[in-house]
Design a protein around this motif. Structure first.
Motif, short mmCIF file in Angstrom:
data_model
loop_
_atom_site.label_atom_id
_atom_site.label_comp_id
_atom_site.label_asym_id
_atom_site.label_seq_id
_atom_site.Cartn_x
_atom_site.Cartn_y
_atom_site.Cartn_z
N UNK A 50 17.50 -32.44 45.81
CA UNK A 50 17.76 -33.82 46.33
C UNK A 50 16.56 -34.72 45.66
N UNK A 51 15.36 -34.11 45.70
CA UNK A 51 14.13 -35.11 45.30
C UNK A 51 14.33 -35.38 43.72
N UNK A 52 14.78 -34.22 43.05
CA UNK A 52 15.04 -34.48 41.52
C UNK A 52 15.95 -35.44 41.24
N UNK A 53 17.23 -35.38 42.27
CA UNK A 53 18.30 -36.32 41.82
C UNK A 53 18.11 -37.68 42.02
N UNK A 54 17.20 -37.93 43.29
CA UNK A 54 16.62 -39.24 43.76
C UNK A 54 15.61 -39.68 42.43
N UNK A 55 14.93 -39.04 41.89
CA UNK A 55 14.10 -39.29 40.92
C UNK A 55 14.72 -39.92 39.70
N UNK A 56 16.03 -39.20 39.54
CA UNK A 56 16.82 -39.58 38.42
C UNK A 56 17.64 -40.84 38.71
N UNK A 57 18.07 -41.24 39.89
CA UNK A 57 18.78 -42.44 40.44
C UNK A 57 17.35 -43.45 40.04
N UNK A 58 16.33 -43.46 40.45
CA UNK A 58 15.48 -44.28 40.50
C UNK A 58 15.19 -44.68 38.80
N UNK A 59 15.05 -43.52 38.21
CA UNK A 59 14.86 -43.80 36.74
C UNK A 59 15.91 -44.44 35.74
N UNK A 60 17.28 -44.36 36.48
CA UNK A 60 18.46 -45.13 35.97
C UNK A 60 19.22 -43.96 35.05
N UNK A 61 18.91 -42.56 35.12
CA UNK A 61 19.55 -41.37 34.52
C UNK A 61 20.93 -41.33 35.27
N UNK A 62 20.93 -41.56 36.66
CA UNK A 62 21.89 -40.91 37.50
C UNK A 62 22.48 -42.00 38.30
N UNK A 63 23.89 -42.16 38.56
CA UNK A 63 24.41 -43.10 39.40
C UNK A 63 24.29 -42.50 40.78
N UNK A 64 23.86 -43.16 41.85
CA UNK A 64 24.06 -42.73 43.18
C UNK A 64 25.06 -42.23 43.86
N UNK A 65 26.41 -42.94 43.20
CA UNK A 65 27.58 -42.05 43.60
C UNK A 65 27.95 -40.54 43.33
N UNK A 66 26.96 -40.17 42.07
CA UNK A 66 27.19 -38.94 41.44
C UNK A 66 26.27 -37.92 42.30
N UNK A 67 25.42 -38.37 43.13
CA UNK A 67 24.51 -37.56 43.30
C UNK A 67 24.81 -36.29 44.33
N UNK A 68 25.76 -36.75 45.50
CA UNK A 68 26.17 -35.73 46.42
C UNK A 68 26.99 -34.70 45.67
N UNK A 69 27.92 -34.97 44.67
CA UNK A 69 28.44 -33.89 44.30
C UNK A 69 27.54 -33.17 43.27
#
Length: 79
Positions: A50-69
């Motif tokens: 979860x921490x990695x994914x949130x870091x990816x969202x913060x950096x613009x590498x990942x859309x928030x909507x994709x994190x849960x999946x």
């Protein structure tokens, strides 16, 4: 052997993060740290999926909507 592994790991052109069975980072390379705007791969050690994914969202590498999946898929793969 350890030095060769570390050299290979940290000269890869791709970011690499390896997770332990508990879903926390056990290995990370320099490119992964760079992609996540961190100074050192050691700063990734122990972080959760979860921490990695949130870091990816913060950096613009990942859309928030994709994190849960993504988190669900990675967690299932670790089981």
């Amino acid at each position: 052997l350890v030095q060769r592994f570390n050299r290979a790991l940290n000269t890869m052109s791709h970011g690499l993060v390896m997770l332990g069975p508990d879903g926390r980072v056990v290995v990370a390379n320099a490119e992964a740290a760079h992609l996540m705007s961190l100074k050192s791969p050691d700063a990734l050690l122990g972080r959760s999926i979860h921490g990695l994914l949130m870091r990816g969202v913060a950096g613009g590498m990942l859309a928030p909507k994709d994190c849960r999946y993504i988190e669900a898929q990675l967690t299932r793969a670790l089981r």
